[in-house]
Design a protein around this motif. Structure first.
Motif, PDB file in Angstrom:
ATOM      1  N   ARG A 163       0.848  -1.156   0.184  1.00  0.00           N
ATOM      2  CA  ARG A 163       0.037   0.019   0.012  1.00  0.00           C
ATOM      3  C   ARG A 163       0.903   1.163  -0.071  1.00  0.00           C
ATOM      4  O   ARG A 163       0.565   2.184  -0.724  1.00  0.00           O
ATOM      5  N   ALA A 164       1.962   1.119   0.830  1.00  0.00           N
ATOM      6  CA  ALA A 164       2.859   2.191   0.911  1.00  0.00           C
ATOM      7  C   ALA A 164       3.413   2.767  -0.485  1.00  0.00           C
ATOM      8  O   ALA A 164       3.816   3.622  -1.191  1.00  0.00           O
TER       9      ALA A 164
ATOM     10  N   ARG B 270      -5.838   6.812  -9.403  1.00  0.00           N
ATOM     11  CA  ARG B 270      -7.300   6.451  -8.927  1.00  0.00           C
ATOM     12  C   ARG B 270      -8.271   7.334 -10.084  1.00  0.00           C
ATOM     13  O   ARG B 270      -9.232   6.633 -10.276  1.00  0.00           O
TER      14      ARG B 270
ATOM     15  N   TRP C  50       2.239   1.563  -3.486  1.00  0.00           N
ATOM     16  CA  TRP C  50       1.175   2.340  -4.426  1.00  0.00           C
ATOM     17  C   TRP C  50       0.932   3.936  -4.161  1.00  0.00           C
ATOM     18  O   TRP C  50       0.658   4.687  -4.936  1.00  0.00           O
ATOM     19  N   ASP C  51       1.086   4.171  -2.939  1.00  0.00           N
ATOM     20  CA  ASP C  51       0.811   5.516  -2.520  1.00  0.00           C
ATOM     21  C   ASP C  51       2.026   6.493  -3.031  1.00  0.00           C
ATOM     22  O   ASP C  51       1.883   7.409  -3.498  1.00  0.00           O
ATOM     23  N   GLU C  52       3.254   5.897  -2.980  1.00  0.00           N
ATOM     24  CA  GLU C  52       4.339   6.349  -3.335  1.00  0.00           C
ATOM     25  C   GLU C  52       4.226   6.884  -4.746  1.00  0.00           C
ATOM     26  O   GLU C  52       4.783   7.997  -5.701  1.00  0.00           O
TER      27      GLU C  52
ATOM     28  N   ASP D 162      -5.473  12.529  -7.114  1.00  0.00           N
ATOM     29  CA  ASP D 162      -5.042  11.175  -7.135  1.00  0.00           C
ATOM     30  C   ASP D 162      -5.277  10.662  -8.527  1.00  0.00           C
ATOM     31  O   ASP D 162      -6.194  10.177  -8.843  1.00  0.00           O
TER      32      ASP D 162
ATOM     33  N   ALA E  56       1.290   7.166  -6.600  1.00  0.00           N
ATOM     34  CA  ALA E  56       0.384   8.166  -6.894  1.00  0.00           C
ATOM     35  C   ALA E  56       1.034   9.548  -6.793  1.00  0.00           C
ATOM     36  O   ALA E  56       0.585  10.414  -7.663  1.00  0.00           O
ATOM     37  N   LYS E  57       1.889   9.669  -5.700  1.00  0.00           N
ATOM     38  CA  LYS E  57       2.555  10.974  -5.823  1.00  0.00           C
ATOM     39  C   LYS E  57       3.312  11.319  -6.658  1.00  0.00           C
ATOM     40  O   LYS E  57       3.629  12.528  -7.147  1.00  0.00           O
TER      41      LYS E  57
END
Length: 402
Positions: A150-151, A185, A153-155, A182, A157-158
């Protein structure tokens, strides 16, 4: 209903989109394609309405050119967003549904929201869609670490927002649309499609209602093999096919390929690809080819050595051919892993392989046990994914929302 199908990439992205377009046309739908200009002549011959997007991509595979600098990469990222908004906006005029397929699709959903068209995003590989059960595709900029999926994927997105988000939101603002915070998404939506074979590349959560796995979109290639190639195939034991598709590759790789085949007493077929690999001149055990019907050829070779693109991996699996995957980037690492896990062949380390590494991997693929596993697995690969997707599109679009 008028449908716009948009993709940016090589034949591995365009041919599946053509498969879906063909199925939709057979069902009486009006189809338009927005693809790179490299494929304009081919699609004109098939009778499709084509809007070319961006520059030709074929020249990007030469290994002799300098790799782009970070500044050049940033400018290219910004330029592709601007080009997409300009070109896809014009191409989408009068369309009821917009389908964005493959990577780098940044503008299509915003345009669908402006026009009121329905929108569908489709991926060709499960690892490119977010899930807590897998990490994003490996990328050169991502350092190895212990961060959770999850971390990561968040990276991702950034990074998407840093590279592409500014131009996306600038275009949205100019049209009176709210900004997105985002971008992945926004592009993928909460219900993306997965155009990959369920046996070869399954979604890791089979019961997940968010992802619609249609199966791979396979265009039925009916072109005959050239007569001189058929003669070469008939002249001896099934040769080994080598091809890197649209990937960058040094010219000397052709000699490495031939050496690895010879080490096992096999002849070689070398696809020139976008890198322009050349078969060794004057060698009776080596045959060079251009773009060809892989579906027919792969049924007649002893093994398929390739870069691990979704289309080539699926074609080889469906043909029952053992495989050696030489991954270079993105989803190719996933398909290298799947070929190993399923017992369909072997894989080398990423990058340009040495003769020793390729010879060793090919030795695995040419064993009788792997050949038997590949033949058995071929019966599990479905050919109706594009038909399933076309029917799904017609069934859901009236209820879909951008």
């Amino acid at each position: 209903m008028r449908v716009l199908l948009s993709t940016i990439g090589s034949r591995g992205e365009v041919q599946p989109v053509v498969a879906l377009a063909s199925e939709l046309r057979a069902l009486g739908q009006d189809v338009r394609l927005c693809v790179p200009p490299d494929f304009r002549d081919w699609l004109d011959e098939l009778g499709f309405d084509v809007v070319p997007i961006g520059p030709e991509l074929r020249g990007t595979a030469s290994a002799s050119g300098n790799r782009p600098t970070p500044e050049q990469l940033r400018k290219a990222a910004e330029d592709t967003v601007v080009t997409q908004f300009e070109t896809i906006t014009a191409a989408a005029e009068g369309c009821d549904v917009l389908v964005a397929a493959g990577a780098l699709q940044f503008a299509t959903r915003s345009i669908a929201q402006r026009t009121g068209a329905a929108y569908v995003y489709a991926s060709f590989c499960p690892i490119t869609l977010p899930s807590d059960l897998h990490a994003p595709p490996p990328m050169p900029w991502r350092a190895p670490g212990t961060a959770g999926n999850r971390a990561l994927w968040d990276e991702d997105a950034k990074r998407w927002m840093a590279l592409f988000g500014g131009k996306v939101n600038a275009s949205r603002a100019a049209a009176g649309q709210d900004p997105v915070d985002d971008l992945p998404r926004h592009v993928f939506t909460d219900r993306p499609w997965l155009a990959a074979d369920a046996a070869l590349a399954p979604w890791p959560e089979p019961a997940d209602p968010r992802v619609v796995q249609t199966g791979a979109w396979i265009w039925p290639d009916e072109r005959p093999l050239p007569a001189d190639l058929a003669e070469f195939l008939d002249a001896g034991e099934p040769p080994v096919y080598f091809g890197f598709g649209s990937m960058r590759a040094p010219g000397e790789l052709a000699e490495v390929m031939l050496a690895s085949a010879r080490a096992h007493g096999r002849r070689a077929i070398i696809a020139r690809g976008w890198a322009g690999l050349a078969a060794v001149a004057g060698q009776p055990d080596c045959f060079g080819i251009g773009e060809i019907n892989q579906q027919a050829l792969f049924k007649r070779v002893g093994a398929v050595v390739h870069h691990g693109g979704a289309g080539t991996t699926t074609a080889a699996a469906r043909a029952g051919a053992p495989q050696v995957v030489v991954p270079q980037m993105y989803d190719q690492h996933y398909f290298a892993g799947r070929v190993r896990e399923l017992g369909l062949g072997a894989a080398t380390e990423p990058g340009v392989p040495t003769a020793e590494a390729l010879t060793s991997a090919l030795g695995v693929a040419l064993t009788s046990s792997v050949a038997g596993a590949a033949r058995q697995f071929a019966g599990k690969v479905r050919a109706d994914g594009a038909s399933v997707a076309a029917r799904q599109l017609l069934a859901t679009v009236p209820l879909a929302s951008a």
